[in-house]
Design an enzyme around this catalytic site. Structure first.
Site, PDB file in Angstrom:
ATOM      1  N   LYS A  11       0.868  -1.195   0.000  1.00 19.43           N
ATOM      2  CA  LYS A  11       0.000   0.000   0.000  1.00 19.43           C
ATOM      3  C   LYS A  11       0.896   1.233   0.000  1.00 19.43           C
ATOM      4  O   LYS A  11       1.890   1.272   0.720  1.00 19.43           O
ATOM      5  CB  LYS A  11      -0.887  -0.027   1.236  1.00 19.43           C
ATOM      6  CG  LYS A  11      -1.535   1.296   1.567  1.00 19.43           C
ATOM      7  CD  LYS A  11      -1.429   1.706   3.031  1.00 19.43           C
ATOM      8  CE  LYS A  11      -0.067   2.067   3.529  1.00 19.43           C
ATOM      9  NZ  LYS A  11       0.009   2.818   4.780  1.00 19.43           N
ATOM     10  N   ASP A 138      -5.629   0.675   8.802  1.00 20.43           N
ATOM     11  CA  ASP A 138      -5.400   0.596   7.350  1.00 20.43           C
ATOM     12  C   ASP A 138      -6.020  -0.651   6.718  1.00 20.43           C
ATOM     13  O   ASP A 138      -6.005  -0.796   5.497  1.00 20.43           O
ATOM     14  CB  ASP A 138      -3.890   0.525   7.051  1.00 20.43           C
ATOM     15  CG  ASP A 138      -3.225   1.879   7.166  1.00 20.43           C
ATOM     16  OD1 ASP A 138      -3.945   2.880   7.312  1.00 20.43           O
ATOM     17  OD2 ASP A 138      -1.983   1.917   7.095  1.00 20.43           O
TER      18      ASP A 138
HETATM   19  O1  C5P Z   1      -4.435   0.808  13.740  1.00 23.59           O
HETATM   20  P1  C5P Z   1      -2.967   0.514  13.699  1.00 23.59           P
HETATM   21  O2  C5P Z   1      -2.601  -0.675  14.544  1.00 23.59           O
HETATM   22  O3  C5P Z   1      -2.423   0.446  12.315  1.00 23.59           O
HETATM   23  O4  C5P Z   1      -2.277   1.784  14.368  1.00 23.59           O
HETATM   24  C1  C5P Z   1      -1.040   1.740  15.023  1.00 23.59           C
HETATM   25  C2  C5P Z   1      -0.873   2.980  15.870  1.00 23.59           C
HETATM   26  O5  C5P Z   1      -0.736   4.135  15.030  1.00 23.59           O
HETATM   27  C3  C5P Z   1      -2.044   3.321  16.774  1.00 23.59           C
HETATM   28  O6  C5P Z   1      -1.920   2.670  18.004  1.00 23.59           O
HETATM   29  C4  C5P Z   1      -1.933   4.828  16.921  1.00 23.59           C
HETATM   30  O7  C5P Z   1      -0.920   5.148  17.871  1.00 23.59           O
HETATM   31  C5  C5P Z   1      -1.404   5.265  15.569  1.00 23.59           C
HETATM   32  N1  C5P Z   1      -2.467   5.697  14.647  1.00 23.59           N
HETATM   33  C6  C5P Z   1      -3.110   6.912  14.838  1.00 23.59           C
HETATM   34  N2  C5P Z   1      -4.078   7.301  13.971  1.00 23.59           N
HETATM   35  C7  C5P Z   1      -4.430   6.526  12.910  1.00 23.59           C
HETATM   36  C8  C5P Z   1      -3.765   5.295  12.690  1.00 23.59           C
HETATM   37  C9  C5P Z   1      -2.799   4.900  13.585  1.00 23.59           C
HETATM   38  O8  C5P Z   1      -2.804   7.639  15.785  1.00 23.59           O
HETATM   39  N3  C5P Z   1      -5.374   6.955  12.086  1.00 23.59           N
END
Ligand code: C5P
Length: 284
Positions: A11, A138
Site C-alpha cells: 500500500k 489501514d
Molecule cells: O491501527 P494501527 O494498529 O495500524 O495503528 C497503530 C498505531 O498508530 C495506533 O496505536 C496509533 O498510535 C497510531 N495511529 C493513529 N491514527 C491513525 C492510525 C494509527 O494515531 N489513524
C-alpha cells in the site's frame, strides 16, 4: 487438496494529511491510498487446526505466534462466521516489516479474503469492514486493494478518481519505524484535507497536483530514523525522479517516474551507493 492464494499488495500513501485527533488519541487522516502490483502473498488450505508458517526475504522479522495479525484475522473472521478457526496458512513475506507500506494490514486483508473462500462463507460488507477495522486502521482500505481516498482514522473510503499509470521505485533503508512512535513524535499542527476529486489521467498534471500535497509524518519519521531522510534525499535529487515522498509512517519512500526504465536507472544508481537498502521497482 485445493490451495487458495491471495496477493497482499504493498500500500502506498501518495499523500497523507493529518487533519485532527480523536479523543481516544487516534488521528484523523486525509490520504490517497494506491496499491502496487507486487507485495506479499497469503496461501491457505484446509487443516484440522490453525497454523502459520512464514517464508520469504522478511520471514525472520516476524513471529509465527498468536500475536501475528494473520492469526488474529483468522480468529476474528471465524468468530463472525460461526466457524472453527482452522486452516494451514503460509505467508510469503516479501515486503519489509514496520515500513509504512501496509505489509501487516495487507496480509490481514488478504487472509480475510482467502479464508472466506476456503470456508465457503459469506458475510456482509459492513461486517467484514468492521472486522478489518478491529485489526488495524489501514485494513479496510487494504481490503479494497484499489485506489481510494481515505478519511476518518482509515474507515471512510471513497473511490479515487481515475489516475494515470504510475511507475514507482519503493526504497526502504531496512530500518523498522514504529507507527505509534511516529504519531507521538509529530508536531501539534494539523493540515487541511485536500482530496483528489476529478479525473487525473495526464501524468504531468497529476504529478503537479500531488506536489501540492505532502506526508505530514515525514518529519517525525526522519527524526526517529535519520536514514529515512537519506532515502528521500537520494530519490528527490535524482534527475529522472518526478516526485519523491514517504509512504504512511515510513520508512519506505517512493519515487514516481515517467517510465520503468527511468525507475530502473535510478534504482541502479542508488543501489550501488546503498547495497543494504531494499528496492522495489513496481507499477500502480
Ligand atoms: O491501527 P494501527 O494498529 O495500524 O495503528 C497503530 C498505531 O498508530 C495506533 O496505536 C496509533 O498510535 C497510531 N495511529 C493513529 N491514527 C491513525 C492510525 C494509527 O494515531 N489513524
Amino acid at each position: 487438496m485445493s490451495i487458495i492464494s491471495v496477493k497482499a499488495p504493498a500500500k502506498i500513501n501518495l499523500y497523507l494529511h493529518i487533519t485532527g485527533r480523536r479523543e481516544d488519541g487516534y488521528h484523523l487522516l486525509d490520504s490517497l491510498f494506491v496499491f502496487a502490483k507486487d507485495g506479499d502473498v497469503i496461501h491457505v488450505r484446509s487443516s484440522d487446526r490453525l497454523s502459520l508458517k512464514i517464508t520469504g526475504a522478511y520471514a525472520k522479522n516476524l513471529s509465527e505466534e498468536d500475536d501475528n495479525i494473520v492469526l488474529k484475522a483468522a480468529r476474528l473472521l471465524a468468530e463472525s462466521c460461526h466457524q472453527e478457526p482452522v486452516a494451514e496458512i503460509v505467508l510469503e513475506k516479501n515486503l519489509p516489516v514496520s515500513a509504512g507500506i501496509g505489509g501487516g494490514s495487507s496480509d490481514a486483508a488478504a487472509t480475510l479474503k482467502a479464508l472466506l473462500r476456503l470456508w465457503n462463507k459469506r458475510i456482509s460488507d459492513r461486517e467484514l469492514k468492521e472486522i478489518a477495522l478491529r485489526l488495524g486502521a489501514d485494513v479496510p482500505s487494504c481490503l479494497a486493494a484499489k485506489p481510494v481516498q481515505v478519511s476518518g482514522i482509515g474507515e471512510i473510503l471513497t473511490p479515487a478518481p481515475e489516475l494515470p499509470d504510475l511507475h514507482m521505485l519503493l526504497v526502504n533503508p531496512n530500518r523498522p519505524v514504529s507507527t505509534p512512535a511516529v504519531f507521538k513524535a509529530r508536531g501539534e499542527n494539523f493540515s487541511e484535507p485536500f482530496p483528489f476529486t476529478r479525473k487525473m489521467t495526464d501524468f504531468a498534471s497529476f504529478v503537479r497536483e500531488l506536489s501540492y500535497r505532502h506526508n505530514d509524518l515525514s518529519q517525525a519519521a526522519c527524526q526517529i530514523e535519520p536514514s529515512v531522510f537519506d532515502v528521500l534525499e537520494e530519490l528527490g535529487s535524482d534527475p529522472l525522479c518526478r516526485l519523491a515522498r514517504m509512504s504512511g509512517s515510513g520508512g519506505t519512500c517512493f519515487g514516481i517516474f515517467s517510465n520503468c526504465f527511468d525507475a530502473s536507472l535510478c534504482c541502479h544508481r542508488i543501489q550501488k551507493k546503498h547495497p543494504d537498502w531494499w528496492f522495489l521497482n513496481t507499477r500502480v
